[in-house]
Design an enzyme around this catalytic site. Structure first.
Site, PDB file in Angstrom:
ATOM      1  CE  LYS A 102      -5.649  -8.273  -1.866  1.00 17.03           C
ATOM      2  NZ  LYS A 102      -5.481  -8.091  -0.484  1.00 17.03           N
TER       3      LYS A 102
ATOM      4  CE  LYS B  70     -14.559  -4.208   1.045  1.00 17.58           C
ATOM      5  NZ  LYS B  70     -14.144  -4.318   2.442  1.00 17.58           N
TER       6      LYS B  70
ATOM      7  CE  LYS C 209      -4.400  -1.721   1.579  1.00 15.03           C
ATOM      8  NZ  LYS C 209      -5.511  -1.678   2.512  1.00 15.03           N
TER       9      LYS C 209
END
Ligand code: AMP
Ligand code: TRP
Length: 338
Positions: free
Chosen positions: A199, A202, A113
């Site tokens: 994957k 969201k 991230k």
């Protein structure tokens, strides 16, 4: 009495997708019959990234409504919002004082991230997030934590922190939890349909490859039809071979997961991509449509959802307060005079 205690959480921000359902939420629904289950919409975790306050409020209610629509029954489990139980943030501090800087820096999710924006832009909360997650878990003496494969490392950290705390302050302060991850190929890691090496998420990856739980059935059909498959090599290209044929293998895994059979069994039934995709789309829609129908019903009565969350927070708060006091006592924080 229940045999075991369960705790799991989901972030309210971003649109929930098929990966959330198959990797986590449907196991939550099954577990509520056997276990003493606490399920938490982790709104504090959502603060690790930017967001609009009004949207955050709406997202918390939407996520709670969706979890009820997916089958959580307030009579059989405790559903609550993380920020309604103050002990989560308090316990997180104890665990931040247990974790080392080095071990948090090794967390893959933090590295991923921060890869784009760099450490300068990353909020400190994004760094300490695994301690808050560990706090969510130990507060409820959870034996089992049903999550998707992407949370494996965070669960390992939680176990280490619980064990370290116990070693320092007393053998029985925290229960050391086990991760409950679906078997490989059975929903543990649902992939983005456009990027089979990534994957479904969201917050990242091609939106065309993400099947949202609120998607219109037409959109679901289109996304599945356009899913990336691999070269049409020979007379029977439909083979389960995740290394050589990641695209079709992830479609086979999905259909197998929905049908409760093995991916090879599904592969045996098809020789062409078209019919496989048509059946997969139908199976996804058949799973999601009833959830959407219940969502539309529940959505009409947001006060009901608010009451479920309030009652959940009352129950969760009682358990959390007792655990926090036990941990405070163990480290030597003096209780106020009675
Ligand atoms: P999150 O959306 O990150 O709050 O995740 C909620 C739950 O869904 C966690 O247990 C995750 O491990 C699980 N999950 C998220 N994405 C996937 C995916 N692509 N496949 C399987 N499980 C997932
Ligand atoms: N970190 C988890 C995720 O991103 C969400 C989460 C927060 C969680 N606290 C938890 C999952 C406690 C299980 C238990 O998916």
């Amino acid at each position: 009495m229940h045999q075991y205690r369960v705790l799991s959480g989901i972030q309210p921000t971003g649109e929930p997708h098929l990966g959330n359902l198959l990797g986590a939420v449907r196991w939550w629904v099954t577990d509520q019959r056997e276990g003493d289950c606490f399920y938490c919409v982790v709104d504090l975790h959502g603060l690790t990234v930017a967001g609009d306050p009004a949207e955050r409020r709406a997202a918390s209610i939407t996520m709670a409504t969706l979890l009820l629509a997916a089958g959580l029954d307030p009579e059989s489990c405790t559903l609550f919002l993380q920020s309604h139980v103050a002990e989560h943030a308090q316990m997180a501090w104890l665990l931040e004082c247990t974790a080392s800087f080095g071990e948090l820096r090794r967390m893959t999710q933090f590295k991923d991230k921060t890869a784009k924006g760099g450490e300068e832009a990353a909020r400190v909360g994004l760094f300490t997030y695994p301690c808050l997650m560990a706090a969510d878990i130990v507060l409820y003496d959870a034996d089992r934590v049903p999550v998707g494969d992407d949370q494996r490392q965070h669960l390992e950290l939680t176990r280490n922190l619980a064990q370290r705390f116990n070693a320092r302050y007393g053998p029985d302060v925290f229960v050391v939890p086990d991760a409950q991850i679906p078997p490989p190929g059975r929903g543990a890691r649902v992939m983005n349909l456009q990027e089979p090496d990534r994957k479904m998420s969201k917050s990242a990856g091609s939106p065309q490859g993400v099947i949202g739980l609120m998607d219109d059935p037409k959109d679901i059909e289109r996304k599945v039809r356009r899913a990336v498959t691999d070269a049409d090599d020979g007379p029977d290209p439909v083979r389960y071979d995740p290394a050589a044929k990641p695209g079709v293998s992830s479609l086979l895994e999905l259909l197998a997961t929905l049908e409760g059979v093995g991916p090879d069994d599904v592969a045996d039934r098809y020789t062409r991509y078209g019919p496989l995709k048509a059946d997969l789309a139908a199976a996804v829609v058949a799973t999601i449509e009833p959830i959407q129908a219940r969502f539309r019903e529940l959505e009409k009565d947001p006060d009901h959802v608010r009451r479920v969350l309030r009652d959940g927070a009352d129950k969760a708060g009682a358990v959390a307060a007792a655990t926090l006091r036990r941990a405070y006592d163990a480290v030597g924080l003096l209780p106020p005079a009675g």
